[in-house]
Scaffold this active site. Structure first.
Site, short mmCIF file in Angstrom:
data_model
loop_
_atom_site.label_atom_id
_atom_site.label_comp_id
_atom_site.label_asym_id
_atom_site.label_seq_id
_atom_site.Cartn_x
_atom_site.Cartn_y
_atom_site.Cartn_z
CG ASP A 66 -1.76 1.21 1.36
OD1 ASP A 66 -2.43 1.52 0.38
OD2 ASP A 66 -1.73 1.87 2.40
CB THR A 99 -1.81 5.51 -1.96
OG1 THR A 99 -1.73 4.09 -1.96
CG2 THR A 99 -2.94 5.94 -1.07
CB THR A 100 1.00 2.96 -5.77
OG1 THR A 100 0.95 2.26 -4.54
CG2 THR A 100 2.34 2.71 -6.43
CG ASP A 397 -6.31 0.52 0.45
OD1 ASP A 397 -6.37 1.22 1.47
OD2 ASP A 397 -5.26 0.34 -0.18
#
Length: 562
Positions: A66, A99-100, A397
């Site tokens: 994550d 997020t990445t 998530d």
């Protein structure tokens, strides 16, 4: 003879040792720092992304892929690179997923314009171009997004299942997608549809067993609290009990440490002791009169009260964590009471079934069939502690993604499809405008291709070949074509393959990445105070504080002897 010029005095503006770096080299150094952060994260993107094993200063290991968690654990100190940490956290808090992607996109935007900075293009022109391109991208997402019909609950539920499984496809639990997708969607549908407060979904981790032993409890479950003698004599199961939730300590109070009571006779002392017992018995009798069969309190319930309740077939639990007590109230109704008197029926909650149940090596108090259920509990099982923690992060998530899909209901195709469509759209627009902005907007379009390219690289596919196929498909108007990491062709229509993501994830990611890139481009000087170099350098103590502290060591509670 010419007179020499008078010597100019040296102007000392900043404290000695202050580091000032400015101009283009500083800007390029900031861009390099951001690219270094993105390089660390890039291998975690997509369904074939790798995981990172991070060990903190206490020697605790965490396995995760994550983006926000990795950046939090890395403890980055470079001031410009911290901006990327902030956008990853913001994306995690706002949307929960992507997020990445947001970090990779911000770093790639900077990489594409690094050449223009070196050639002397003003950062303000680049910022202007980025802002215009980002607006174009967001308008295009709004134009092509697919709105799902909420009136048909079956179709809407299948949309939510697909969004949840897309979110999990890049996680450690991708092999268990159908099982966990169903669990996540059921959990979100338990919540109040107007509020969708994800903090009301409790997550309990119980080591042991397999992942398939994880279960969703439509109600509340919390670990058995610390109990005194007498607790084992209490009944452990009830049908339709009345439940009272307290913020009251049911314990014999010890005299205050510094209290001084002067008594003339032994009977006076006995009267004080009797008064204390009288107070607690009065509280216990008031609770029994309410008719409640389950008594929960945030504060301790002592051995006297525990035995008293056991004699009257009442279950009690003290020191219940505040979050769990709040979820119990949401599920069973009633409200938390801070007194034992005047408790009427509307202050009590009820549930269909209460029992104490063994789950793995732990005992859990479980409330099920609650009339007002707006909360639920996920009990996660698994072999290793790190694995269960990663499952929890993956489910968080997925829960956030499903929550967004319930609120908005607009989706786009994932797997790099929407990025390729935006790239083609923005590149076409760039060719229609003159000047340097054309180059900047084209650079933005090229930067968007990092997402499908990285998904290919991580899956071991030939990214150049697949991107060329995708560009051809998108030029022919097939806007939902994205990367297929499983098929022989390498590309597929991801909308038909049900790789769906809420469009809000993409809008948020493009907004955040553009803002971060513009912020870093607008910084041309860093002034670093020498004190900030020292680890954990806090504010300086006022003069004389050390002596006062030493003098006060002799009084009151000093340091314990070892």
């Amino acid at each position: 003879m010419q007179r020499g010029l008078p010597m100019q005095p040296t102007v000392v503006l900043l404290k000695e040792g202050t580091d000032t770096s400015q101009g283009t080299p500083q800007l390029l150094s900031n861009i390099s720092a951001c690219l270094a952060v993105a390089e660390t994260l890039s291998s975690t993107l997509g369904p074939r992304g790798m995981d990172k094993l991070i060990i903190n200063e206490r020697g605790e290991a965490q396995i995760t892929n994550d983006g926000a968690t990795i950046l939090k654990l890395l403890d980055i100190v470079h001031p410009a690179a911290k901006t990327l940490v902030d956008i990853a956290r913001a994306q995690d808090a706002e949307v929960g997923d992507g997020t990445t992607s947001v970090v990779l996109l911000a770093a790639q935007l900077l990489k594409e314009v690094r050449g223009y900075i070196e050639e002397g293009v003003s950062p303000h022109i680049i910022v202007k171009g980025f802002r215009r391109a980002a607006q174009l991208a967001i308008d295009r997402i709004k134009e092509v997004q697919v709105t799902v019909d909420k009136s048909d609950p079956e179709r809407f539920r299948s949309l939510l299942l697909k969004c949840a499984s897309t979110s999990m496809s890049s996680k450690l639990i991708h092999s268990e997608k159908p099982f966990f997708s169903k669990m996540v969607v059921d959990a979100v549908q338990c919540l109040d549809p107007d509020d969708l407060d994800e903090s009301l979904i409790g997550v309990k981790k119980v080591p042991g067993g397999g992942t398939q032993d994880s279960l969703l409890i439509r109600g509340v479950a919390f670990k058995k609290t610390f109990t005194y003698a007498g607790a084992e004599q209490q009944p452990k199961s009830f049908k339709d009990p009345l439940i009272v939730c307290l913020n009251v300590e049911l314990e014999l109070k010890a005299e205050k440490d510094n209290a001084e009571v002067r008594v003339e006779q032994v009977s006076d002392y006995q009267a004080i002791v009797d008064a204390e017992w009288e107070i607690i018995y009065r509280k216990l009798e008031a609770l029994e009169k309410t008719g409640a069969k389950v008594v929960l309190s945030k504060l301790p319930i002592g051995d006297l009260a525990t035995q008293w309740f056991a004699d009257r077939n009442i279950f009690c639990a003290g020191r219940v964590p505040a979050a769990d007590l709040r979820r119990v109230v949401e599920a069973v109704g009633g409200s938390i009471q801070s007194t034992c008197t005047d408790i009427s029926r509307e202050h009590l909650g009820t549930c269909g079934r209460f029992e104490e149940r063994q789950i793995g090596g732990e005992r859990y108090n479980v409330f099920e069939d609650c009339p007002k259920t707006k909360t639920c509990t996920l009990v996660l099982r698994g072999g290793a502690e790190q694995f269960i923690e990663e499952v929890e992060r993956s489910l968080h998530d997925a829960i956030m993604v499903v929550k967004r899909a319930v609120k908005n209901g607009e989706v786009v195709a994932g797997g790099g499809a929407i990025e390729m469509d935006l790239s083609a759209h923005i590149r076409k627009y760039a060719l229609s405008i003159p000047g340097k902005l054309q180059l900047i907007i084209a650079a933005f379009a090229k930067a968007l291709e990092i997402i499908p390219r990285q998904i290919c690289d991580n899956a071991g596919l030939d990214s150049t070949d697949i991107l060329n196929k995708l560009r051809m498909r998108h030029a022919n108007g097939e806007k939902w074509y994205g990367v297929d990491v499983d098929g022989a062709e390498g590309v597929r229509n991801n909308m038909e393959a049900f790789v769906w993501e809420p469009s809000l994830i993409k809008v948020n990611a493009i907004n955040s990445a553009t803002e971060a890139a513009c912020l870093i481009l607008s910084v041309d000087e860093t002034v670093r105070n020498p004190q900030s170099e020292q680890p954990n350098a806090g504010p300086r103590a006022p003069p004389g504080a050390a002596q006062r502290a030493l003098r006060s060591r002799g009084r009151g509670r000093g340091m314990p002897r070892r």
